[in-house]
Structures are given as structure tokens and as C-alpha cells.
Design a protein around this motif. Structure first.
Motif, PDB file in Angstrom:
ATOM      1  N   PRO A 200      40.582 -58.735   4.346  1.00 29.69           N
ATOM      2  CA  PRO A 200      40.246 -57.626   5.447  1.00 29.69           C
ATOM      3  C   PRO A 200      39.151 -56.968   5.077  1.00 29.69           C
ATOM      4  N   GLU A 201      38.396 -56.258   5.762  1.00 25.17           N
ATOM      5  CA  GLU A 201      37.093 -55.653   5.674  1.00 25.17           C
ATOM      6  C   GLU A 201      37.418 -54.073   5.620  1.00 25.17           C
ATOM      7  N   THR A 202      37.520 -53.477   4.731  1.00 24.91           N
ATOM      8  CA  THR A 202      37.832 -51.985   4.713  1.00 24.91           C
ATOM      9  C   THR A 202      36.874 -51.170   4.149  1.00 24.91           C
ATOM     10  N   GLY A 203      35.825 -51.696   3.837  1.00 26.33           N
ATOM     11  CA  GLY A 203      34.492 -50.829   3.146  1.00 26.33           C
ATOM     12  C   GLY A 203      34.736 -50.990   1.485  1.00 26.33           C
ATOM     13  N   MET A 204      35.300 -51.786   1.151  1.00 30.00           N
ATOM     14  CA  MET A 204      35.452 -51.938  -0.508  1.00 30.00           C
ATOM     15  C   MET A 204      34.601 -53.188  -0.879  1.00 30.00           C
ATOM     16  N   PRO A 205      34.124 -53.142  -2.053  1.00 34.45           N
ATOM     17  CA  PRO A 205      33.296 -54.460  -2.419  1.00 34.45           C
ATOM     18  C   PRO A 205      34.400 -55.669  -2.541  1.00 34.45           C
ATOM     19  N   ILE A 206      33.646 -56.652  -2.384  1.00 36.60           N
ATOM     20  CA  ILE A 206      34.471 -57.937  -2.171  1.00 36.60           C
ATOM     21  C   ILE A 206      35.283 -58.226  -3.404  1.00 36.60           C
ATOM     22  N   GLU A 207      34.585 -57.859  -4.651  1.00 39.66           N
ATOM     23  CA  GLU A 207      35.523 -58.044  -5.858  1.00 39.66           C
ATOM     24  C   GLU A 207      36.797 -57.094  -5.882  1.00 39.66           C
ATOM     25  N   LEU A 208      36.848 -56.048  -5.423  1.00 39.77           N
ATOM     26  CA  LEU A 208      37.954 -55.174  -5.377  1.00 39.77           C
ATOM     27  C   LEU A 208      38.889 -55.720  -4.308  1.00 39.77           C
ATOM     28  N   GLU A 209      38.232 -56.274  -2.962  1.00 37.78           N
ATOM     29  CA  GLU A 209      39.449 -56.734  -2.004  1.00 37.78           C
ATOM     30  C   GLU A 209      40.074 -57.948  -2.473  1.00 37.78           C
ATOM     31  N   ARG A 210      39.222 -58.700  -3.301  1.00 37.52           N
ATOM     32  CA  ARG A 210      40.129 -59.836  -3.992  1.00 37.52           C
ATOM     33  C   ARG A 210      41.149 -59.585  -4.931  1.00 37.52           C
TER      34      ARG A 210
END
Length: 253
Positions: A200-210
Motif C-alpha cells: 500500500p501507499e501510505t506515505g511511509m518510505p518503501i523500506e518501512l512499507e516492506r
């Protein structure tokens, strides 16, 4: 909680079956699920920093045993540091006498003072979902349709996040099999990360989304702290079974 899957009036005699993970910073103190000394009919964990709870049941209520659970909505751009603790929303319903619709109406009347959240609450007669970020969803604040499986993570109800889709499918399979309790906890212990294209795209950096994408989160300072399975029966007292997860992923209790 940061992931809840629940079956609402899917199995005869068990109106509510829920499986959930609570994700939190490891240094935020909390107590395991247990009867509260000042409200012994309430069985829930307690956040010792904010004073509220993330999930719990009661052994009695105006219409029998009650259930409430909360997830935060991930929205870093909207987060306010001085907002009141969202755990009060669970605690207030479990310790009070209002019906779910009355309680939701009271929350709405107080305005949008909280950071984003999902709240599921009710009893064995009716179950409701409310979110202060779900104004466009016609289900918001309304009784959930029976005979269905629902899933919530840090988006709105049934938002198609990978962990929600994955656990809803597994949960349905376990219900059909009449699987033992351990199978639900095994489902909640899944540490598989989602592919980048499905994040999802929640405004977090991609590393945190992972890092946040698995059903069970593991990282140095933040992760899945507890896994819980709850059952409300048509007759008799509810069941709440909790397992404490250590930072290394091992189950402590």
C-alpha cells in the motif's frame, strides 16, 4: 491491534470468531490480557502508557458478553502527537453500559480529536465498524452484514492490503476445516513479506512499507507483540486466548 480478521455469524453458535495481532514498539509497556481489578468482568490487555486497550471482551453486558478491538490507521502526514490515546475507545465501551450505536454516536459527537483508527465493537446480537477516516464508506457506523469474514489492518475495513487478503483466505479455510486453535496462531505467525508491487501507499518510505507488510512483523524496535484469538458464543462466556511474542519472534506465553 494492527491486523484483525473476524467471522461474524458464519458458524452456528459462535457469532464472533476473531484472530488478531497487536503491533507496537517493544519499549511501550503493557500488561497481558486478564480481568481488570476495577472492572473484573472486562478481560483485556492494557497499555500502561496510555491506559487504554487494543482488544478485549466482557463476561457480561446489557445484551450479553461484549467485544471491542481497535487498529490504528497509518497516516504519517495526519498524525498529531498531542491527540488522546485511541485505546480509550476500546476501554470505554467494555467498561460502559451503552449500546454500540449509542457509543458510536457519542464518539462522533466529540469530533475528530483522535488520530486515525478503526473500531469494531458489539455483542453476540450485532457488530459494528466505525472509523474516523471512513466517511465515504456506507458501512461506517452501521451494523455489519452477517455471514461474512472481514479484515482490517492499518487501512479501512477490507482494504485489499496483502496481509489482509492473505489472512482472510487462510482464516476462511481454517473455519471450513474446523481447525484447532493452534492453526490460527500459526496463521498469525506468518513473517512473509509482500512483493513491492502489492504494497500500500501510505506515505511511509518503501523500506518501512516492506518491514510492516507481513502478518507478523519483526524488526529491531517495533513488531508484533501479541497474537489473540477470541470467540463469543451464543450461550455462555466468551473465550480470549493470547500469546506473547518476543522481539526474536519466539512465543513467550
Amino acid at each position: 491491534m494492527c491486523l484483525i480478521v473476524l467471522a461474524w455469524k458464519v458458524l452456528p453458535g459462535v457469532p464472533v470468531i476473531a484472530a488478531a495481532n497487536r503491533d507496537e514498539f517493544y519499549d511501550r509497556p503493557a500488561t497481558p490480557a486478564a480481568p481488570w481489578p476495577e472492572h473484573p468482568h472486562v478481560i483485556a490487555g492494557r497499555d500502561l502508557q496510555g491506559g487504554g486497550s487494543w482488544m478485549g471482551v466482557t463476561t457480561r453486558g446489557p445484551s450479553g458478553p461484549r467485544f471491542a478491538a481497535l487498529t490504528n490507521i497509518r497516516g504519517p502526514a495526519e498524525r498529531r502527537e498531542n491527540a488522546p490515546t485511541r485505546g480509550d475507545l476500546v476501554a470505554g465501551f467494555l467498561t460502559g453500559e451503552m449500546s454500540a450505536p449509542e457509543y458510536i454516536a457519542g464518539i462522533v459527537a466529540r469530533g475528530d480529536v483522535y488520530n486515525g483508527y478503526n473500531l469494531v465493537l458489539g455483542d453476540r446480537e450485532a457488530l459494528y465498524w466505525y472509523s474516523n477516516r471512513g466517511a465515504d464508506d456506507p458501512r461506517n457506523g452501521q451494523a455489519l452484514e452477517p455471514g461474512r469474514i472481514y479484515g482490517i489492518s492499518n487501512g479501512l475495513l477490507d482494504a485489499p492490503w496483502p496481509k489482509v487478503l492473505r489472512t482472510k483466505a487462510q482464516f476462511a479455510s481454517l473455519l471450513c476445516q474446523g481447525a484447532p486453535e493452534d492453526a490460527y496462531f500459526e496463521m498469525l505467525a506468518d513473517t512473509t513479506r509482500a512483493p513491492d508491487v502489492r504494497l500500500p501507499e501510505t506515505g511511509m518510505p518503501i523500506e518501512l512499507e516492506r518491514m510492516l507488510s507481513p502478518v507478523c512483523i519483526e524488526s529491531d524496535g517495533y513488531g508484533t507483540r501479541t497474537s489473540t484469538v477470541v470467540k463469543l458464543y451464543s450461550e455462555g462466556e466468551p473465550e480470549l486466548h493470547e500469546r506473547i511474542v518476543q522481539p526474536d519472534g519466539q512465543v513467550a506465553a
